[in-house]
Write an enzyme that holds these catalytic residues in place. Structure first.
Site, PDB file in Angstrom:
ATOM      1  N   ASP A 313       2.253  -4.784   3.781  1.00 14.37           N
ATOM      2  CA  ASP A 313       1.178  -4.438   2.850  1.00 14.37           C
ATOM      3  C   ASP A 313       0.682  -3.012   3.060  1.00 14.37           C
ATOM      4  O   ASP A 313       0.857  -2.415   4.125  1.00 14.37           O
ATOM      5  CB  ASP A 313       0.003  -5.403   3.038  1.00 14.37           C
ATOM      6  CG  ASP A 313      -0.494  -5.406   4.476  1.00 14.37           C
ATOM      7  OD1 ASP A 313       0.342  -5.379   5.398  1.00 14.37           O
ATOM      8  OD2 ASP A 313      -1.723  -5.419   4.678  1.00 14.37           O
ATOM      9  N   GLU A 314       0.065  -2.501   2.034  1.00 12.00           N
ATOM     10  CA  GLU A 314      -0.750  -1.289   2.102  1.00 12.00           C
ATOM     11  C   GLU A 314      -0.051  -0.093   2.758  1.00 12.00           C
ATOM     12  O   GLU A 314      -0.592   0.540   3.658  1.00 12.00           O
ATOM     13  CB  GLU A 314      -2.075  -1.593   2.839  1.00 12.00           C
ATOM     14  CG  GLU A 314      -2.924  -2.602   2.104  1.00 12.00           C
ATOM     15  CD  GLU A 314      -4.311  -2.789   2.724  1.00 12.00           C
ATOM     16  OE1 GLU A 314      -5.273  -2.893   1.945  1.00 12.00           O
ATOM     17  OE2 GLU A 314      -4.413  -2.847   3.959  1.00 12.00           O
ATOM     18  N   VAL A 315       1.140   0.204   2.317  1.00 13.31           N
ATOM     19  CA  VAL A 315       1.800   1.438   2.743  1.00 13.31           C
ATOM     20  C   VAL A 315       1.297   2.557   1.820  1.00 13.31           C
ATOM     21  O   VAL A 315       1.564   2.532   0.621  1.00 13.31           O
ATOM     22  CB  VAL A 315       3.337   1.294   2.632  1.00 13.31           C
ATOM     23  CG1 VAL A 315       4.025   2.610   2.989  1.00 13.31           C
ATOM     24  CG2 VAL A 315       3.818   0.147   3.506  1.00 13.31           C
TER      25      VAL A 315
END
Lengths: 663, 663
Positions: A313-315
């Site tokens: 997630d959330e790169v």
């Protein structure tokens, strides 16, 4: 006798009948048929296994006996003749495997008459679930305790019923995990999703890459022995342990000891802030995959579950965008954006995971039609991803709507169904791909001291949503049973109730807490992501203020709202109760002020106390003469202060004849 | 604003200054001199050892840091740079031995300024005592926490400051012992007197005579590893562990597996009743001494303390009188009675104890001028034995007046001084033979669930009596500090506070407990030995009733009594407070009735609720019109019901102008 009426209206559980008879079972079993008579539970109680032999069942029965003794205070199993009759027989057809697996049969039946009780289950797991139901059936009577005659046939609606515990943002010692495993098992959850690594900490001992935890944990990580013990502890309770090693983003703590894995230049320090950060693994270098291959090869020896969660997630892509090497790699491979690049990373990771005999799970960012179909997609950004994944043939679990750190009500989570409206258009086959859900306890704003009070009792409502038939959806009855379940969970060892008073006493510097408790009972922490906006929070900011003691959901405020509604509908007893509570809050003001003045740690609470005094005055005025203009004062009181919300404001608005606030 | 005044009068701690400044230290140190300014305690806190090196001190500092984090909620020791300045230096002159010994130096000094704090102690034990004082000095301020500038010089008045825990009558698992050791250390007690065997159980694994625990414990005994771990745990906290193996009486549990040791014919069964029983060892046979020699030879390898307690109390002599062999033995040896015979037994036992390198301790029945002078006499039947022993050159400790199972007030125990009036005629040398005292937690009427609430907080008052100068004897100030200490002991892990609410919730069957708590807060269990007279109690009768939840001392009743006294002396605010409380109790009646009607386990409480209603009515009448004849009703309400006493009756008698009851 106003007070008596008040207390009756406020505190005695409703007499709503669930399936023909009031009970406190949570989750509600699929089928419950009450009989007549009851089985006496006293010091002569004796439980015996039957059918297939399984040492795990024997251990479960020993724990059951210990818990029965604890819950009832009966000296069960002490000094009784060995030939006394068996009270409860627990029969299984065959022993379950060494650890629970996704899809294992968890069904059971219970039959209780006045002469004895019997559990039948095809597997050990089913027997474990049944034993929890039996404990919930025990109720006091005048002679001691009893179980009402009943026949129960039960099985879960969803096979994946999880709780995520984040131990990276704040360290959670092994005992926190163990006591929460006990509570999870008590409400029939079967997956601990263990979020072990993140920017703020790497919490597992690794021998192939010891710098990971030595330099990435501030000294707070689980030894491999501790991991094995917890996995075994969970298996004994029929709970799978799915480890999460979040890559390629959320990896600052990895990069402290291994900066060579990063797409940007080091050195790196353990992150102290909260949020999404730049440090990201380099998806272009074979050495990174070789490292992950060796690391996961070690981890699969610790975690027997068939799933390995790789986060994903959330790169934010900043390090990738800044790297000439990454840009070249994308160009050469024809990867049009960072999402494509992450898909490339995930496919290589997937090969590694499969090579080590595991299946991959990840957050919904990993979803891509090019990924193999046996991946499990965990939906956190919204239910749409879950539905879309199911349509395209992927397995999925829902976490959107189950974020415990958002401080929402149990009713909010309870209404959130993995197969809700959005899934209405799915075929039966597609619906079967929705495996269940997971409550998520992200740990930016919880410590080992407060985490239990954020998980419980609300997670019991989520557990019911995931276990019980979809038709079980009476919110009022849920709250009635949740109230009993919350008290009952005390006996499993979680501290969601017992931690409240010591935290208040700390704030008062050891002074008696009564007047503070009257206020705190009406407060909830600010919701969603509001809290980090209020001040510069980091991982070393203490979580010991009133907002940390306040519960995610104020039972008193909820019930007060119900009383006001009843009063406005003409209920005379409710009117007396409303007035009693308003007076109680108003008259508490003097003692509360004195306490605040004497307790430096409570200085920030002064405006909250102002609000309560004003709101109580407005409420009392509204019940007496014609109310004056009060809208502005109530708007003011609805604003958060000290990061808490005064939860009785909406009810007092209604009392004063004002429309619901536009906020 | 009556309520505000009420709460102020009732709950805000008194502002009495102890030695120039209000503090919550317990026990009060010998010398306290307050300075100006304060040391800030925040997340940057750092503690370092200095002087002689001792791994035990390092472990103590790690525990200290963990406790500081727990008590304050501060993330102490996480993510701080390693080069930050030292907040607290703890310097010792020399490391203490492997285990504490009677008479070891426990003195220390503490110096706190706004720049730092320093502990100096000649020994590790002194440093451990100092660290407890430092934790008690931490107080909240508006920015977080602080320690006021101070100089303290402290040392104990008595070298033997103990707590007896009986694990024979009711089994206490290792965690009960461990958490109570933590609480003992927190109030500077230094002896755990472990009553390991009695008629109802033999609680230690023995390898030389395994039938002792295998047949004498119902499966509830400590393994030798558990014993070693607890002894080490205690030593780490500067606490000696004195084991008691009570002989020749109180030995039924030994005789189950070894009937050949008895003076009368077997077989024997583990005793389920309470009292004094006939089974007694045979003091005439060499094989009995050979057995004890082998057994004690094994036990001394587990218990490093120089003392071995051999009990010696309550030999009823019936088996001896019935035995022709014993009669012949007495005749042949010229032993005129059973006391002489027991002295014979004790002298042989003393030889065994000394041969194994130990000193003997025993209850005051063992006292006899023929015994060697290094025996320690524990006085339980009255202080006279202690004084007499000291006169004759024996060492002694006082337990008479410190029996926690008698459910007396903290003030009662606090006023009981080992060197009280009776000792006035002793010379200095004789006084020095009075080593201290021991609180005794006999376990007929406590379980693992309730024991903490019987030990704490009252034992903190006893600890102060044994540590602090004799001049520290202001009971009101003791209660003020005891209140804070009780809350503070929560953090050590004992459950004297947190166990109350779950027990009430069990009684209500999960219904909210508020109205029951209003009543329970006014109750105390019947006193002394009254409880066994009420019904046939055995070791398998559950201890889960209201009498078990009720605390040994009602704080509310005590304070109400103070309010009534102030009101009768003309204090107007106190009058309002008295009226408020009476109304509160009266108005609680309806809700309490409803709860009792709905909760079968509360049926026995109905007459207690009747009493509270009547007493509140009488009190209200006394404050209004001329009171009617109420004496008979108050006499009735003073009678115990459901094994509890309603503690506000004396205050309401005073309010009604009646003389104190003749009862």
């Amino acid at each position: 006798m106003v007070r008596a009426a008040v207390l009756m209206a406020m505190v005695v559980p409703g007499l709503a009948l669930a399936q023909g008879r009031s009970h406190h079972l949570m989750p509600v079993p699929a089928v419950v048929e009450w009989g007549t008579g009851a089985l006496t539970i006293d010091g002569a109680f004796r439980v015996e296994p039957a059918g297939a032999s399984d040492p795990r069942l024997d251990r479960a029965l020993a724990r059951f006996t210990e818990r029965l003794a604890r819950q009832t205070g009966l000296p069960v199993g002490v000094g009784q003749p060995a030939d006394r009759p068996v009270t409860l027989t627990v029969a299984i057809v065959s022993a379950s495997g060494a650890v629970p697996r996704l899809g294992d049969d968890e069904s059971y039946t219970i039959a209780v008459t006045d002469r004895g009780a019997r559990v039948d289950a095809p597997t050990t797991w089913g027997a474990l679930r049944a034993l929890e139901t039996v404990l919930q059936l025990v109720e006091p009577d005048s002679a001691g305790f009893r179980i009402a005659a009943v026949r129960i046939a039960d099985r879960p609606r969803f096979p994946w019923r999880g709780l995520l515990i984040d131990v990276a943002r704040h360290w959670m010692p092994p005992e926190v995990i163990r006591r929460n495993l006990d509570a999870m098992a008590a409400v029939k959850l079967n997956v601990l999703h263990w979020h072990l690594t993140d920017d703020q900490g790497f919490r597992v001992e690794s021998r192939v890459a010891p710098r990971l935890y030595q330099q990435g944990s501030d000294g707070f990580s689980y030894t491999q022995d501790e991991i094995r013990e917890i996995v075994a502890y969970a298996a004994d309770r029929g709970v799978r342990v799915v480890p999460e090693f979040d890559v390629p983003g959320h990896t600052t703590a990895w990069l402290v000891g291994h900066p060579e894995l990063a797409a940007g230049p080091g050195p790196f320090l353990i992150e102290r802030q909260w949020g999404v950060f730049d440090p990201t693994m380099d998806p272009t270098r074979d050495t990174v995959y070789a490292f992950l291959d060796a690391f996961f090869g070690e981890m699969v020896t610790l975690f027997p579950d068939e799933f390995l969660h790789i986060g994903g997630d959330e790169v934010n892509g900043k390090q990738w965008n800044a790297s000439p090497g990454v840009a070249r790699f994308k160009r050469e491979r024809g990867l049009k954006d960072n999402h494509d690049l992450q898909v490339h990373f995930n496919r290589r990771l997937q090969e590694i995971v499969v090579r080590h005999g595991k299946r991959m799970a990840g957050w919904d960012e990993i979803f891509h039609p090019d990924l193999p179909r046996d991946v499990v997609i965990q939906s956190w950004r919204g239910p749409e991803a879950l539905v879309e994944a199911a349509r395209r043939g992927y397995l999925g679990i829902l976490s959107s709507g189950y974020y415990l750190d958002h401080q929402r009500s149990a009713a909010h989570h309870y209404g959130n169904d993995p197969l809700g409206n959005l899934a209405a258009g799915l075929s039966d086959e597609e619906r079967a791909r929705v495996l269940g859900g997971e409550a998520c306890m992200w740990a930016e704003f919880v410590s080992a001291e407060t985490i239990d009070s954020r998980i419980w009792p609300r997670t019991a409502a989520i557990a019911e949503r995931l276990w019980s038939p979809a038709s079980v959806r009476d919110t009022a009855d849920m709250y009635r049973r949740l109230d009993a379940t919350s008290r009952w969970l005390d006996w499993t060892g979680v501290r969601h109730r017992s931690g409240y008073e010591p935290m208040l006493a700390r704030l008062t510097g050891g002074r008696p807490t009564e007047s503070l408790r009257v206020l705190a009972d009406l407060l909830e922490p600010v919701k969603g992501y509001a809290r980090p906006g209020t001040r510069p929070y980091t991982s070393v900011v203490p979580l010991n203020r009133l907002v940390d003691a306040a519960r995610p959901e104020s039972d008193v405020a909820r019930r007060f709202g119900e009383l006001v509604a009843a009063h406005l509908a003409g209920d005379r007893a409710a009117r007396d109760s409303v007035a009693w509570w308003l007076r109680r809050w108003r008259e508490n003001d003097g003692a509360l002020r004195a306490l605040i003045d004497a307790s430096p740690a409570l200085a920030e609470v002064r405006p909250v106390a102002d609000d309560l005094r004003d709101v109580a005055d407005i409420g009392l005025a509204a019940m007496g003469a014609a109310p004056s203009a009060t809208s502005a004062a109530l708007e003011r009181a609805a604003q958060p202060k000290a990061e808490v919300l005064l939860m009785i404001v909406p009810a007092v608005r209604a009392l004063a004849g004002l429309p619901p606030s536009s906020r």
